[in-house]
Scaffold this active site. Structure first.
Site, PDB file in Angstrom:
ATOM      1  CB  SER A 168      21.122  39.032  -5.903  1.00 40.89           C
ATOM      2  OG  SER A 168      21.349  40.033  -4.969  1.00 40.89           O
TER       3      SER A 168
ATOM      4  CG  HIS B  40      26.997  35.880   4.794  1.00 39.19           C
ATOM      5  ND1 HIS B  40      25.639  35.742   4.687  1.00 39.19           N
ATOM      6  CD2 HIS B  40      27.281  37.086   4.228  1.00 39.19           C
ATOM      7  CE1 HIS B  40      25.129  36.822   4.097  1.00 39.19           C
ATOM      8  NE2 HIS B  40      26.103  37.652   3.826  1.00 39.19           N
TER       9      HIS B  40
ATOM     10  NE  ARG C 102      19.893  42.905  -8.181  1.00 41.47           N
ATOM     11  CZ  ARG C 102      19.092  42.320  -9.067  1.00 41.47           C
ATOM     12  NH1 ARG C 102      18.950  42.845 -10.270  1.00 41.47           N
ATOM     13  NH2 ARG C 102      18.440  41.201  -8.781  1.00 41.47           N
ATOM     14  CE  LYS C 103      14.712  44.367 -12.004  1.00 37.80           C
ATOM     15  NZ  LYS C 103      14.702  43.401 -13.106  1.00 37.80           N
ATOM     16  N   GLY C 104      14.803  43.478  -5.241  1.00 42.30           N
ATOM     17  CA  GLY C 104      13.922  42.927  -4.220  1.00 42.30           C
ATOM     18  C   GLY C 104      12.750  42.134  -4.755  1.00 42.30           C
TER      19      GLY C 104
ATOM     20  CD1 TRP D 263      12.648  42.288   4.761  1.00 44.99           C
ATOM     21  CD2 TRP D 263      12.522  40.789   3.095  1.00 44.99           C
ATOM     22  NE1 TRP D 263      11.341  42.235   4.338  1.00 44.99           N
ATOM     23  CE2 TRP D 263      11.240  41.331   3.319  1.00 44.99           C
ATOM     24  CE3 TRP D 263      12.689  39.828   2.078  1.00 44.99           C
ATOM     25  CZ2 TRP D 263      10.127  40.929   2.558  1.00 44.99           C
ATOM     26  CZ3 TRP D 263      11.592  39.441   1.329  1.00 44.99           C
ATOM     27  CH2 TRP D 263      10.322  39.993   1.574  1.00 44.99           C
TER      28      TRP D 263
ATOM     29  CB  SER E 129      19.866  34.293   1.364  1.00 48.29           C
ATOM     30  OG  SER E 129      20.880  33.492   0.838  1.00 48.29           O
TER      31      SER E 129
ATOM     32  CE1 TYR F 131      14.581  38.602  -0.759  1.00 46.02           C
ATOM     33  CE2 TYR F 131      13.214  37.688  -2.498  1.00 46.02           C
ATOM     34  CZ  TYR F 131      13.884  38.754  -1.952  1.00 46.02           C
ATOM     35  OH  TYR F 131      13.880  39.971  -2.584  1.00 46.02           O
TER      36      TYR F 131
ATOM     37  NE  ARG G 228      16.367  36.416  -3.572  1.00 47.82           N
ATOM     38  CZ  ARG G 228      16.802  37.606  -3.944  1.00 47.82           C
ATOM     39  NH1 ARG G 228      17.978  38.066  -3.520  1.00 47.82           N
ATOM     40  NH2 ARG G 228      16.070  38.372  -4.739  1.00 47.82           N
TER      41      ARG G 228
END
Ligand code: PPS
Length: 286
Positions: free
Chosen positions: A129, A99, A248-250, A49, A45, A184, A121
């Site tokens: 993801s 979590h 990964r991609k964000g 960050w 999620s 997110y 998210r």
């Protein structure tokens, strides 16, 4: 069937990180203190960050700490079999992560003033993801294809169980105690507003240039360059089994590259059914 997992109270849990004894202790005996801050989330999620942001706020944006200490030592996981004891003995104020779904969370939290930051998210991006992380497992049975994985996710046959149960369980608790809900997507749309909101929640006053430093040092590119931010790469237990990068991609909306129109429509219908008790205006992705 998943390997690398154990079942606890009917939920698949990651045996790389935790075990039955640690999970029992977490719920029954772990003492949450009034000055604790706990980041809680469903996997993928954007937990890391938020950890980076809270760590940076703690040191007024100075990147030295986040660049020299692995993320899981800066902010240990309550359900981590290796670090739970370290957490118990830490002086306050502690910053911890979990979590755990609400029913497995330390009971002591519900009678104290500790702060929880819960990050949410779009579940379609979470599935996307998680699918890539699952394919980066060395020995775990990998998903045959996206459709199979999507069905597993919907059934809750993934680590920490159903996203719907996790989210509903925590959102129901949001009015009790100090609870901050962060999205997110909102963090991406308005990083400054989000960091200011978090500072206010923590009772921390930062100068505008310190907020700039927090935002800059927690950006996707800064975190991607900082090896200390990659839990998978820094933690010996995870190094052995996960070859996927933590970052990964964000981006938001990568689900569109994975879902078919039919899969997306079915998922939206399920979402509406399962989340009908909540105001749809709560979620920024609609
Ligand atoms: S974990 O392993 O379950 O704790 O993963 P978690 O940290 O919750 O989520 C990982 C996803 O968050 C993305 N991420 C970021 N996006 C934007 N900006 C920053 N700074 C950032 N840091 C982490 C990370 O890339 C994972 O999402 P995907 O979509 O896979 O890229």
């Amino acid at each position: 069937q998943m390997s690398e997992c154990l079942f606890f109270e009917g939920l698949p849990m990651p045996s790389i990180l935790t075990n039955v004894e640690t999970l029992c202790f977490a719920r029954e005996e772990f003492l949450v203190r009034d000055d604790d801050v706990i980041i809680v989330s469903y996997p993928r999620s954007g937990t890391h960050w938020i950890i980076e942001i809270l760590n940076l706020i703690h040191v007024n944006g100075d990147p030295t700490w986040i660049q020299t200490v692995p993320v899981f030592l800066r902010s240990p996981w309550i359900e981590d079999a290796h670090l739970q004891k370290d957490l118990i003995n830490r002086n306050g104020p502690r910053l911890m992560v979990s979590h755990l779904p609400v029913q497995l969370f330390p009971r002591s939290y519900f009678n104290c003033n500790a702060k929880v930051v819960y990050i949410l998210r779009n579940p379609k991006d979470i599935i996307t993801s998680l699918y890539h992380v699952s394919r980066g497992f060395v020995c775990k049975k990998q998903p045959e294809n996206f459709d199979e994985f999507l069905n597993r996710f919907i059934k809750g046959d993934v680590h920490y169980g159903s996203w719907f149960d996790h989210t509903l369980g925590w959102i129901k608790k949001r009015d009790m105690g100090s609870f901050l809900l962060i999205f997110y997507e909102e963090l991406q749309r308005d990083p400054r507003g989000s960091v200011e909101k978090i500072c206010q929640f923590l009772g921390k006053k930062l100068k505008p240039e310190e907020i700039d430093l927090v935002i800059r040092n927690s950006s996707f590119s800064a975190m991607k360059e900082n090896k200390m931010s990659d839990h998978f790469a820094m933690d010996g237990r995870m190094q052995k089994v996960i070859i996927a990068p933590m970052l990964r991609k964000g981006v938001s909306g990568d689900w569109k590259n994975h879902f078919t129109v039919a899969q997306s429509e079915d998922f939206d219908k399920l979402f509406q059914e399962k989340m009908s008790r909540l105001d749809p205006g709560l979620f920024p992705w609609f």
